[in-house]
Scaffold this active site. Structure first.
Site, short mmCIF file in Angstrom:
data_model
loop_
_atom_site.label_atom_id
_atom_site.label_comp_id
_atom_site.label_asym_id
_atom_site.label_seq_id
_atom_site.Cartn_x
_atom_site.Cartn_y
_atom_site.Cartn_z
N CYS A 170 92.46 72.67 -48.63
CA CYS A 170 92.98 73.05 -47.31
C CYS A 170 94.51 73.08 -47.29
O CYS A 170 95.11 74.05 -46.78
CB CYS A 170 92.45 72.09 -46.25
SG CYS A 170 92.63 70.33 -46.67
N HIS A 179 96.94 70.62 -40.38
CA HIS A 179 97.85 70.01 -41.36
C HIS A 179 99.24 70.60 -41.19
O HIS A 179 99.40 71.79 -40.89
CB HIS A 179 97.38 70.30 -42.79
CG HIS A 179 96.12 69.60 -43.18
ND1 HIS A 179 95.50 68.66 -42.40
CD2 HIS A 179 95.35 69.71 -44.32
CE1 HIS A 179 94.41 68.22 -43.02
NE2 HIS A 179 94.31 68.84 -44.18
#
Length: 339
Positions: free
Chosen positions: A129, A241
């Protein structure tokens, strides 16, 4: 357009749930959707487009007839089922890390290296990710000036640890004063805290998560000498994130050129106006698919000889969506000529 029979392995987890949402949002041409999980979750009913679907226990027999299988399970489950599913003629796009560095398996971000889908042999890997978010942010810059080296600091949401990570943070936040819920997936309390460890440590003191940025980046950029020093930190954020990236390129590139390139880059939203307090933040980037990029500036620590070839930026992206589920569905769209 041909209607496809699609399965999701690990359908009850956070990424599996998001895969269902993304398939519906993008009007993926489905004739059938099958949901697979463990024996424990078999029989669970999940709604999809107004229809109740029952989770089936995962097995090769249950996969028969599928055109596409999206993997959202852990490595052990992926290794047990997915290579054999691919041998059955099913196109498999897997979100685990089990096959990412296998030289026989393409590792793909559609905005970075879509051409690598062409050489798949049934199995395609979805990258890490944080790597997806970083490389989507810098792909246009790499194509212009060739990225050679990067220092990355990531601030990774609890969604990266799956549904349990989100549950642990919420339990800690909402615990009665003076009470500390038992630890779950994290080695320390995560609420009001930062944990500078994601994955196990190697002999050099880097975690497995930190090495993915270099190892997966080399494969997708086709740059075997690409160098990365990465520090990954778990932060008490639900989704998205955030990453601070300092980069050295082979050719000269200015902040102004970078902004111009990123303005029209696929998968990217340029959000860079510090004077107006406009910069990427996880609250703005959650529950959508673009990687926001801002705070673009020179690297003041770069030596004189590389100063005009060095930049620093900040980017944010939704870990569950673009960092996992959406990227997997985008890969499938390329395979089946939907994109």
């Amino acid at each position: 357009m041909k209607q496809l029979k699609v399965g999701i392995l690990g359908a009850t987890g956070a990424v599996g749930e998001q895969m269902r949402i993304v398939l519906a949002e993008r009007n993926f041409p489905l004739s059938e959707l099958r949901l697979f999980g463990s024996a424990r979750s078999a029989g669970t009913e999940i709604e999809f487009k107004g229809e109740k679907l029952k989770v089936q226990e995962a097995s090769l027999e249950a996969f028969k007839g599928l055109d596409l299988l999206l993997g959202a399970a852990d490595n052990d489950v992926a290794k047990k089922f997915l290579p054999d599913a691919a041998k059955m003629g099913i196109v498999v796009v897997d979100n685990s890390s089990a096959f990412r560095l296998d030289p026989e398996v393409p590792l793909v971000i559609p905005e970075v290296n879509p051409e690598d889908v062409k050489w798949h042999k049934g199995l395609i890997a979805n990258p890490n990710c944080a790597t997806i978010i970083a490389l989507t942010a810098v792909a246009a810059l790499h194509r212009k000036a060739r990225l050679r080296r990067m220092i990355a600091s990531t601030y990774q949401a609890v969604s990266g640890a799956g549904r349990q990570g989100i549950d642990d943070l919420l339990a800690e936040i909402h615990a009665p004063e003076g009470e500390q819920p038992p630890l779950g997936v994290f080695p320390y309390p995560i609420a009001y805290n930062l944990i500078p460890q994601i994955g196990g440590f190697n002999d050099l003191g880097y975690t497995s998560e930190e090495m993915k940025m270099q190892n997966e980046g080399r494969k997708m950029l086709h740059e075997p000498d690409f160098l990365v020093s990465c520090t990954c930190v778990r932060v008490p954020i639900i989704r998205s994130h955030s990453e601070a990236l300092t980069m050295e390129f082979e050719k000269e590139i200015s902040p102004e050129e970078a902004r111009e390139l990123l303005k029209d880059a696929p998968g990217v939203k340029l959000y860079d106006d510090p004077a107006e307090k406009k910069y990427p933040m996880p609250l703005d980037t959650s529950d959508q698919d673009l990687v926001y990029v801002g705070r673009i500036r020179r690297d003041l620590s770069a030596p004189k000889e590389s100063y005009n070839r060095s930049l620093t930026l900040f980017c944010c992206g939704d870990q569950v969506r673009k960092g996992a589920a959406t990227n997997a569905v985008q890969i499938a769209e390329i395979v089946f000529g939907i994109a």
